[in-house]
Design an enzyme around this catalytic site. Structure first.
Site, PDB file in Angstrom:
ATOM      1  N   PRO A   2       0.761  -1.245   0.000  1.00 34.99           N
ATOM      2  CG  PRO A   2      -0.031  -1.103   2.164  1.00 34.99           C
ATOM      3  CD  PRO A   2       1.108  -1.609   1.363  1.00 34.99           C
ATOM      4  CD  GLU A   3       5.122   2.795  -2.044  1.00 34.45           C
ATOM      5  OE1 GLU A   3       5.330   3.724  -2.831  1.00 34.45           O
ATOM      6  OE2 GLU A   3       5.942   1.906  -1.812  1.00 34.45           O
ATOM      7  CE  LYS A  59       3.137   5.331   2.405  1.00 32.30           C
ATOM      8  NZ  LYS A  59       4.408   5.093   3.137  1.00 32.30           N
ATOM      9  CG  HIS A  93      -3.920 -13.327   8.899  1.00 29.90           C
ATOM     10  ND1 HIS A  93      -3.417 -13.299  10.184  1.00 29.90           N
ATOM     11  CD2 HIS A  93      -3.277 -14.333   8.271  1.00 29.90           C
ATOM     12  CE1 HIS A  93      -2.494 -14.246  10.310  1.00 29.90           C
ATOM     13  NE2 HIS A  93      -2.395 -14.883   9.168  1.00 29.90           N
ATOM     14  NE  ARG A 111       5.910  -7.246   8.822  1.00 31.17           N
ATOM     15  CZ  ARG A 111       6.909  -6.701   8.144  1.00 31.17           C
ATOM     16  NH1 ARG A 111       6.811  -6.571   6.837  1.00 31.17           N
ATOM     17  NH2 ARG A 111       7.964  -6.280   8.761  1.00 31.17           N
ATOM     18  NE  ARG A 253      11.280   0.557   4.596  1.00 30.51           N
ATOM     19  CZ  ARG A 253      10.072   0.969   4.227  1.00 30.51           C
ATOM     20  NH1 ARG A 253       9.627   2.129   4.647  1.00 30.51           N
ATOM     21  NH2 ARG A 253       9.318   0.233   3.461  1.00 30.51           N
TER      22      ARG A 253
END
Length: 267
Positions: A2-3, A59, A93, A111, A253
């Site tokens: 997700p960007e 986002k 999830h 996550r 990153r």
DNA sequence: GGAGATGTTTCAAG
DNA sequence: GCTTGAAACATCTC
């Protein structure tokens, strides 16, 4: 995944449920995605409400229901929104599922880096206080320059990832912007010439606009002429120079750049 | 088995 | 008080 553009695409998936009432809410309120809020209120307030509208900003996504009920969704690193049939049985999830007459709106995040915001009466504070969008009129070269000055000693890569300055820009978009602007990701943000500053603004806007056109509007990945498809693993070749790309952590990153195109000449 | 992953928050050090 | 970098978060995939 997700960007900016992926977030907008996820929002459009749930927008299938606009104008429909929420009949029932399933949620795993103990999960980390509900941190900072009393998850028990969510089904109480949402049940019977109509999903009126939604919007994404960077986002973040906001889903607005009747009765001034607001459900914010941040996808974190691995979150996603999808729709299922009305008789869907939530899986491992899935953390929140809104059942409507013709579909179920599902938020899934293995996550748990994602986050749910919730408020009644007015939108959550973090939504009201968001930074100007990269594609807004306020996102001027002067504006970008003043923020880069404040982060003068940080590498450009780290600053591009700052959501208070470049809302929606994530790891691959930051690499794409710097590659197009021909700026090395390690360059200190405070050392840019006015011309380089203009390039940062211009390429930020170009990448945001084109990513939305391709990913959100058409559902396709950026083409081979972008850095995008070449940056994910070692051994990539720069589509502009034909030379080997470099991959190394910068600003914490994984960062990919084209050495011939993005030199470290500190001006 | 181990490393790394398209993100944010928190904490300690400078 | 502000900036900066690293660690923590939890799970899956290569």
């Amino acid at each position: 995944m997700p960007e900016l553009a992926e977030v907008e695409r996820n929002r459009r998936v749930w927008s299938d449920g606009h104008s429909s009432k929420v009949r029932e809410v399933f949620l795993r309120g103990e999960k980390r995605v509900f941190r900072g809020l009393d998850a028990r209120r969510v089904p109480i307030e949402l049940t019977g409400r109509v999903l009126r509208a939604s919007e994404s900003h960077g986002k973040q996504m906001m889903f607005c229901f009747g009765g001034q009920v607001f459900l914010g969704v941040h996808l974190g690193m691995t979150g996603s929104l999808r729709t299922e049939s009305p008789d869907y049985r939530p899986e491992r999830h899935d953390h929140i599922v809104l059942f409507q007459a013709k579909r179920a709106l599902v938020f899934n995040d293995p996550r748990l880096f994602g986050r749910i915001l919730f408020s009644v009466g007015e939108a959550p504070e973090s939504w009201r206080d968001r930074a100007p969008a990269v594609l807004s009129a306020e996102f001027t070269t002067r504006y970008v320059g003043s923020h880069l000055k404040r982060r003068a000693r940080s590498p450009l890569k780290a600053v591009l990832l700052d959501q208070a300055i470049f809302p929606g820009v994530g790891n691959w978009m930051a690499d794409e912007i710097l590659w197009r602007a021909e700026l090395h990701p390690s360059r200190p943000a405070g050392g840019l010439t006015p011309e380089e500053l203009r390039r940062i603004r211009k390429e930020s806007r170009w990448v945001c606009r084109e990513a939305i056109r391709r990913i959100a509007d058409r559902g396709v990945d950026p083409p081979k002429s972008w850095l995008f498809p070449h940056r994910w693993s070692d051994g990539g070749i720069c589509p502009r120079t034909g030379a080997a790309l470099v991959r190394e952590p910068i600003g914490g990153r994984t960062t990919c750049w084209s050495p011939g195109r993005q030199p470290i000449h500190f001006t």
